[in-house]
Design a protein around this motif. Structure first.
Motif, PDB file in Angstrom:
ATOM      1  N   CYS A 177       0.832  -1.197   0.000  1.00 55.46           N
ATOM      2  CA  CYS A 177       0.000   0.000   0.000  1.00 55.46           C
ATOM      3  C   CYS A 177       0.870   1.253   0.000  1.00 55.46           C
ATOM      4  CB  CYS A 177      -0.916  -0.007   1.222  1.00 55.46           C
ATOM      5  SG  CYS A 177      -2.038   1.412   1.310  1.00 55.46           S
ATOM      6  N   VAL A 233      -6.145  -1.921   1.527  1.00 55.09           N
ATOM      7  CA  VAL A 233      -6.372  -1.218   2.795  1.00 55.09           C
ATOM      8  C   VAL A 233      -5.255  -1.591   3.770  1.00 55.09           C
ATOM      9  CG1 VAL A 233      -7.941  -0.919   4.748  1.00 55.09           C
ATOM     10  CG2 VAL A 233      -8.862  -1.208   2.435  1.00 55.09           C
ATOM     11  N   ASN A 267      -3.653   4.723   5.940  1.00 57.01           N
ATOM     12  CA  ASN A 267      -4.972   4.931   5.334  1.00 57.01           C
ATOM     13  C   ASN A 267      -5.320   6.413   5.255  1.00 57.01           C
ATOM     14  OD1 ASN A 267      -5.604   2.200   4.854  1.00 57.01           O
ATOM     15  ND2 ASN A 267      -6.261   1.919   6.973  1.00 57.01           N
TER      16      ASN A 267
END
Length: 212
Positions: free
Chosen positions: A98, A169, A176
């Motif tokens: 991420c 996520v 996030n």
């Protein structure tokens, strides 16, 4: 003999614990460095938005260069072996993916979308040394070129929007939150391009009227 095996096993377990603790400390220190650079990039983006609001394209360019510099530093840090290893760990690997995806999107937004448009905008708003008609022709050509540059930049923004939406996520709220900030930045940059495109279309219309 059994006692010796237990002794060797105990030494190995202690060595493993030391290695794991050292690796954890290494990741933590590296993560703090990444966080510091991310904070610098966020501050630079806030400066960019302020400059855009004031029509200060030179200041906006300087802010975007600072963003790119911080992202390069994050890239260098995330290429270290401890992050390469972390990428293959359960749970943590998703967070590394991420973060890396987030940096890729931010890099494209800064270098491939914002920088070309801002550079052209600065050129169009800077007074040259030529005569009136020479400058008029030069700027008119630049305004027409701006439409092409914004069109290319919009394609980059559209790709960035897709990439942000596809990011996994993270298990960390901070990551996030950064994803949400970049998603907002993508929308904001697109809105900026709308405003610039409209403004320069009006300028081009005025120039056509003068020359016609």
């Amino acid at each position: 003999m059994a006692g010796r095996r237990r002794s060797v096993l105990g030494i190995l377990v202690r060595m493993l614990l030391v290695v794991l603790v050292a690796y954890g400390v290494l990741l933590f220190v590296s993560g703090m460095h990444v966080r510091g650079e991310a904070d610098k990039a966020t501050a630079a983006y806030n400066k960019y938005e302020q400059c855009i609001g004031e029509g200060d394209f030179a200041g906006a360019i300087a802010a975007v260069k600072q963003i790119a510099s911080s992202l390069d530093e994050i890239n260098r840090e995330s290429d270290q072996w401890w992050w390469e290893y972390a990428e293959h760990l359960p749970v943590l690997g998703q967070d590394v993916d991420c973060m890396r995806g987030l940096v890729d999107v931010s890099n494209a937004l800064a270098n491939d979308a914002l920088m070309p448009v801002l550079t052209q905008a600065e050129f169009l708003t800077t007074e040259g040394d030529g005569g009136f008609f020479s400058e008029l022709a030069n700027k008119a050509g630049g305004v027409m070129e701006m439409g092409v540059i914004i069109g290319d930049a919009r394609a980059v923004v559209a790709q960035c929007r897709t990439q942000v939406d596809e990011l996994p996520v993270s298990h960390f709220k901070e990551v996030n939150d950064m994803v949400a900030q970049v998603r907002e930045a993508v929308v904001s940059v697109d809105d900026t391009f709308d405003a610039l495109e409209s403004a320069y279309a009006d300028v081009l219309g005025a120039v056509d009227s003068m020359l016609g």
